[in-house]
Design a protein around this motif. Structure first.
Motif, PDB file in Angstrom:
ATOM      1  N   LYS A  72       0.834  -1.204   0.000  1.00 52.75           N
ATOM      2  CA  LYS A  72       0.000   0.000   0.000  1.00 52.75           C
ATOM      3  C   LYS A  72       0.867   1.252   0.000  1.00 52.75           C
ATOM      4  CE  LYS A  72      -3.725  -2.316   2.521  1.00 52.75           C
ATOM      5  NZ  LYS A  72      -4.487  -2.395   3.795  1.00 52.75           N
ATOM      6  N   THR A  73       1.930   1.234   0.792  1.00 50.75           N
ATOM      7  CA  THR A  73       2.825   2.391   0.854  1.00 50.75           C
ATOM      8  C   THR A  73       3.478   2.652  -0.491  1.00 50.75           C
ATOM      9  OG1 THR A  73       3.293   2.016   3.195  1.00 50.75           O
ATOM     10  CG2 THR A  73       4.888   3.326   1.971  1.00 50.75           C
ATOM     11  N   PHE A  74       3.977   1.594  -1.123  1.00 52.72           N
ATOM     12  CA  PHE A  74       4.703   1.763  -2.378  1.00 52.72           C
ATOM     13  C   PHE A  74       3.767   2.170  -3.518  1.00 52.72           C
ATOM     14  CE2 PHE A  74       7.221   0.178  -6.072  1.00 52.72           C
ATOM     15  CZ  PHE A  74       8.320   0.996  -5.891  1.00 52.72           C
ATOM     16  N   LYS A  75       2.566   1.603  -3.565  1.00 55.60           N
ATOM     17  CA  LYS A  75       1.609   2.002  -4.602  1.00 55.60           C
ATOM     18  C   LYS A  75       1.245   3.472  -4.456  1.00 55.60           C
ATOM     19  CE  LYS A  75      -0.314  -0.312  -7.249  1.00 55.60           C
ATOM     20  NZ  LYS A  75      -0.031  -0.594  -8.677  1.00 55.60           N
ATOM     21  N   ASP A  76       1.141   3.933  -3.226  1.00 55.33           N
ATOM     22  CA  ASP A  76       0.867   5.353  -3.003  1.00 55.33           C
ATOM     23  C   ASP A  76       2.045   6.206  -3.461  1.00 55.33           C
ATOM     24  OD1 ASP A  76      -0.660   7.614  -1.659  1.00 55.33           O
ATOM     25  OD2 ASP A  76       1.198   7.645  -0.494  1.00 55.33           O
ATOM     26  N   GLN A  77       3.275   5.749  -3.194  1.00 56.93           N
ATOM     27  CA  GLN A  77       4.448   6.486  -3.649  1.00 56.93           C
ATOM     28  C   GLN A  77       4.520   6.527  -5.170  1.00 56.93           C
ATOM     29  OE1 GLN A  77       7.643   4.405  -1.677  1.00 56.93           O
ATOM     30  NE2 GLN A  77       7.509   5.666   0.170  1.00 56.93           N
ATOM     31  N   LEU A  78       4.179   5.414  -5.816  1.00 60.36           N
ATOM     32  CA  LEU A  78       4.180   5.400  -7.284  1.00 60.36           C
ATOM     33  C   LEU A  78       3.146   6.374  -7.832  1.00 60.36           C
ATOM     34  CD1 LEU A  78       4.464   1.553  -8.024  1.00 60.36           C
ATOM     35  CD2 LEU A  78       6.250   3.281  -8.309  1.00 60.36           C
ATOM     36  N   ALA A  79       1.974   6.400  -7.206  1.00 63.81           N
ATOM     37  CA  ALA A  79       0.911   7.292  -7.680  1.00 63.81           C
ATOM     38  C   ALA A  79       1.309   8.752  -7.533  1.00 63.81           C
ATOM     39  CB  ALA A  79      -0.378   7.013  -6.916  1.00 63.81           C
ATOM     40  N   ARG A  80       2.085   9.070  -6.500  1.00 63.71           N
ATOM     41  CA  ARG A  80       2.511  10.449  -6.274  1.00 63.71           C
ATOM     42  C   ARG A  80       3.889  10.741  -6.848  1.00 63.71           C
ATOM     43  NH1 ARG A  80       3.486  11.720  -1.309  1.00 63.71           N
ATOM     44  NH2 ARG A  80       3.525   9.629  -0.380  1.00 63.71           N
ATOM     45  N   ALA A  81       4.458   9.747  -7.559  1.00 63.33           N
ATOM     46  CA  ALA A  81       5.770   9.897  -8.220  1.00 63.33           C
ATOM     47  C   ALA A  81       6.871  10.261  -7.230  1.00 63.33           C
ATOM     48  CB  ALA A  81       5.688  10.936  -9.340  1.00 63.33           C
ATOM     49  N   VAL A  82       6.832   9.648  -6.042  1.00 63.75           N
ATOM     50  CA  VAL A  82       7.867   9.917  -5.035  1.00 63.75           C
ATOM     51  C   VAL A  82       8.575   8.627  -4.601  1.00 63.75           C
ATOM     52  CG1 VAL A  82       6.770  12.021  -4.171  1.00 63.75           C
ATOM     53  CG2 VAL A  82       6.158   9.798  -3.172  1.00 63.75           C
ATOM     54  N   ALA A  83       8.374   7.541  -5.349  1.00 64.47           N
ATOM     55  CA  ALA A  83       9.052   6.286  -5.006  1.00 64.47           C
ATOM     56  C   ALA A  83      10.556   6.466  -5.167  1.00 64.47           C
ATOM     57  CB  ALA A  83       8.557   5.152  -5.904  1.00 64.47           C
ATOM     58  N   PRO A  84      11.371   5.869  -4.291  1.00 66.72           N
ATOM     59  CA  PRO A  84      12.833   6.064  -4.358  1.00 66.72           C
ATOM     60  C   PRO A  84      13.426   5.487  -5.636  1.00 66.72           C
ATOM     61  CG  PRO A  84      12.276   4.326  -2.801  1.00 66.72           C
ATOM     62  CD  PRO A  84      10.990   4.975  -3.187  1.00 66.72           C
ATOM     63  N   THR A  85      14.350   6.261  -6.209  1.00 65.15           N
ATOM     64  CA  THR A  85      15.079   5.777  -7.391  1.00 65.15           C
ATOM     65  C   THR A  85      16.587   5.741  -7.124  1.00 65.15           C
ATOM     66  OG1 THR A  85      15.166   8.030  -8.281  1.00 65.15           O
ATOM     67  CG2 THR A  85      13.335   6.634  -8.990  1.00 65.15           C
ATOM     68  N   GLY A  86      17.002   6.290  -5.999  1.00 65.05           N
ATOM     69  CA  GLY A  86      18.402   6.225  -5.583  1.00 65.05           C
ATOM     70  C   GLY A  86      18.508   5.416  -4.307  1.00 65.05           C
ATOM     71  N   SER A  87      19.419   5.811  -3.446  1.00 63.40           N
ATOM     72  CA  SER A  87      19.585   5.087  -2.181  1.00 63.40           C
ATOM     73  C   SER A  87      18.357   5.310  -1.301  1.00 63.40           C
ATOM     74  CB  SER A  87      20.849   5.554  -1.456  1.00 63.40           C
ATOM     75  OG  SER A  87      20.766   6.943  -1.183  1.00 63.40           O
ATOM     76  N   ALA A  88      18.040   4.297  -0.489  1.00 64.03           N
ATOM     77  CA  ALA A  88      16.883   4.360   0.402  1.00 64.03           C
ATOM     78  C   ALA A  88      17.273   3.767   1.747  1.00 64.03           C
ATOM     79  CB  ALA A  88      15.700   3.603  -0.202  1.00 64.03           C
ATOM     80  N   ASP A  89      16.436   3.991   2.734  1.00 65.58           N
ATOM     81  CA  ASP A  89      16.686   3.433   4.061  1.00 65.58           C
ATOM     82  C   ASP A  89      16.433   1.933   4.062  1.00 65.58           C
ATOM     83  OD1 ASP A  89      17.304   5.938   5.064  1.00 65.58           O
ATOM     84  OD2 ASP A  89      15.237   6.345   5.691  1.00 65.58           O
ATOM     85  N   ASP A  90      17.132   1.231   4.929  1.00 64.59           N
ATOM     86  CA  ASP A  90      16.942  -0.205   5.052  1.00 64.59           C
ATOM     87  C   ASP A  90      15.489  -0.551   5.344  1.00 64.59           C
ATOM     88  OD1 ASP A  90      19.559  -0.679   4.583  1.00 64.59           O
ATOM     89  OD2 ASP A  90      19.958  -1.747   6.442  1.00 64.59           O
ATOM     90  N   GLY A  91      14.970  -1.537   4.617  1.00 62.11           N
ATOM     91  CA  GLY A  91      13.608  -1.995   4.833  1.00 62.11           C
ATOM     92  C   GLY A  91      12.552  -1.228   4.081  1.00 62.11           C
ATOM     93  N   ASP A  92      12.913  -0.111   3.431  1.00 60.76           N
ATOM     94  CA  ASP A  92      11.937   0.659   2.662  1.00 60.76           C
ATOM     95  C   ASP A  92      11.622  -0.041   1.345  1.00 60.76           C
ATOM     96  OD1 ASP A  92      11.881   2.566   4.597  1.00 60.76           O
ATOM     97  OD2 ASP A  92      12.905   4.125   3.449  1.00 60.76           O
ATOM     98  N   PRO A  93      10.373  -0.007   0.881  1.00 58.14           N
ATOM     99  CA  PRO A  93      10.042  -0.614  -0.409  1.00 58.14           C
ATOM    100  C   PRO A  93      10.664   0.169  -1.561  1.00 58.14           C
ATOM    101  CG  PRO A  93       8.151   0.568   0.486  1.00 58.14           C
ATOM    102  CD  PRO A  93       9.192   0.579   1.552  1.00 58.14           C
ATOM    103  N   VAL A  94      11.250  -0.553  -2.531  1.00 57.50           N
ATOM    104  CA  VAL A  94      11.904   0.113  -3.658  1.00 57.50           C
ATOM    105  C   VAL A  94      11.443  -0.424  -5.006  1.00 57.50           C
ATOM    106  CG1 VAL A  94      13.982   0.754  -2.374  1.00 57.50           C
ATOM    107  CG2 VAL A  94      13.891  -1.469  -3.513  1.00 57.50           C
ATOM    108  N   ALA A  95      10.754  -1.553  -5.043  1.00 56.63           N
ATOM    109  CA  ALA A  95      10.320  -2.129  -6.319  1.00 56.63           C
ATOM    110  C   ALA A  95       9.241  -3.170  -6.089  1.00 56.63           C
ATOM    111  CB  ALA A  95      11.508  -2.758  -7.050  1.00 56.63           C
TER     112      ALA A  95
END
Length: 298
Positions: A72-95
């Motif tokens: 749910k978190t990642f789909k919301d990030q994709l919809a708002r175009a804020v999903a990480p494309t570089g480095s991210a914090d451990d455990g964060d969804p990236v794909a």
């Protein structure tokens, strides 16, 4: 003359018969030590069996719970175009990962490949490109516990498709090569994906690797990713969990001893019911930290 009166002999009332209960045999010190030892062994056996049950049942529930929340978190990030494309914090969804050939659909890939990261789902190795970017993207996944997302990885065949979705778009890879711990993948293609898991559904001793080439052109790789740590490597154990495991174990021991002491002064059933949730939470924490000490691909 009157006849003499015969007096009836006076008999004392018989005392009621009382069965004497056999005396309980005294518990010898040797027997007491045996019973105490048997109790300790039984408790340890129960904890070990509980840990096995946690690994193969409850850990899957734990992983599914995180996957549901992360999706749910990642789909919301994709919809708002804020999903990480570089480095991210451990455990964060990236794909998101789809591998139809082994029944993997919309599985969330998290950042990091330590044992704790892989409790949440497949993990992206932090020093590699994200799927779809220029370069080699590496994703680890467990093969037996915590959802076992890569349990069927070795069944992939050349030509099978792998789809990945990130903040930069949707990408398709085609399986083309295999490898393992003794024979790493060699592929001249620059833009590819490598999936890694353990070679056994018991305690793995080596790795299984699946290589796939990106179809089409890659997107930009921003670079600047952090280097890996020892716990990121394949089959590594999170030794940092040892100190935490000891603390939680002491907390569990204290809770059990406290419950036994309180049961001497209050109603035992009330004490045990009141402290059961606390003991249950402590056992869960002990099991989770113990699982982090196992190989991260297990």
């Amino acid at each position: 003359m009157t006849a003499p009166v015969l007096e009836k002999p006076v008999t004392e009332p018989s005392a009621p018969l009382v069965e004497e209960s056999p005396a309980r045999p005294a518990v010898t010190p040797a027997r007491r030590r045996f019973l105490q030892g048997a109790w300790v062994v039984s408790l340890l056996a129960a904890l070990v069996l509980g840990f096995v049950g946690y690994l193969f049942t409850l850990s899957h529930v734990q992983e599914r719970h995180y996957q549901s929340s992360a999706y749910k978190t990642f789909k919301d990030q994709l919809a708002r175009a804020v999903a990480p494309t570089g480095s991210a914090d451990d455990g964060d969804p990236v794909a998101l990962l789809d591998i139809p050939a082994i029944g993997l659909h919309q599985t969330v890939v998290v950042e990091g490949t330590t044992g704790r990261d892989l409790m949440r789902g497949p993990g992206h190795r932090r020093d590699t490109a994200l799927p779809g970017q220029g370069g080699v993207a590496v994703v680890f996944g467990r093969g037996a516990t915590f959802g076992a997302p890569f349990a069927e990885l070795s069944k992939l065949r050349v030509g099978d498709r792998i789809e990945a979705t990130t903040g930069q778009g949707k990408y398709t890879y085609t399986v083309n090569v295999y490898g393992d711990g003794d024979h790493p993948i060699t592929d001249p293609a620059r833009n590819r994906l490598v999936l890694v898991t353990g070679d056994s559904d018991w305690i793995p001793g080596s790795t299984v690797m699946i290589g796939a080439r990106l179809e089409g052109d890659p997107d930009q790789n921003p670079g600047g990713r952090p280097v890996t740590v020892a716990y990121d490597k394949a089959l590594a154990a999170d030794k940092g969990a040892l100190a935490t495991l000891q603390l939680w174990s002491l907390g569990l021991l204290g809770a059990v001893v406290g419950a036994l002491l309180l049961a001497r002064y209050w109603r035992p059933s009330a004490v045990y019911l009141s402290l059961a949730p606390v003991v249950g939470a402590l056992i869960w924490a002990v099991y989770e930290n113990a699982a982090a000490l196992l190989p991260n691909l297990y």
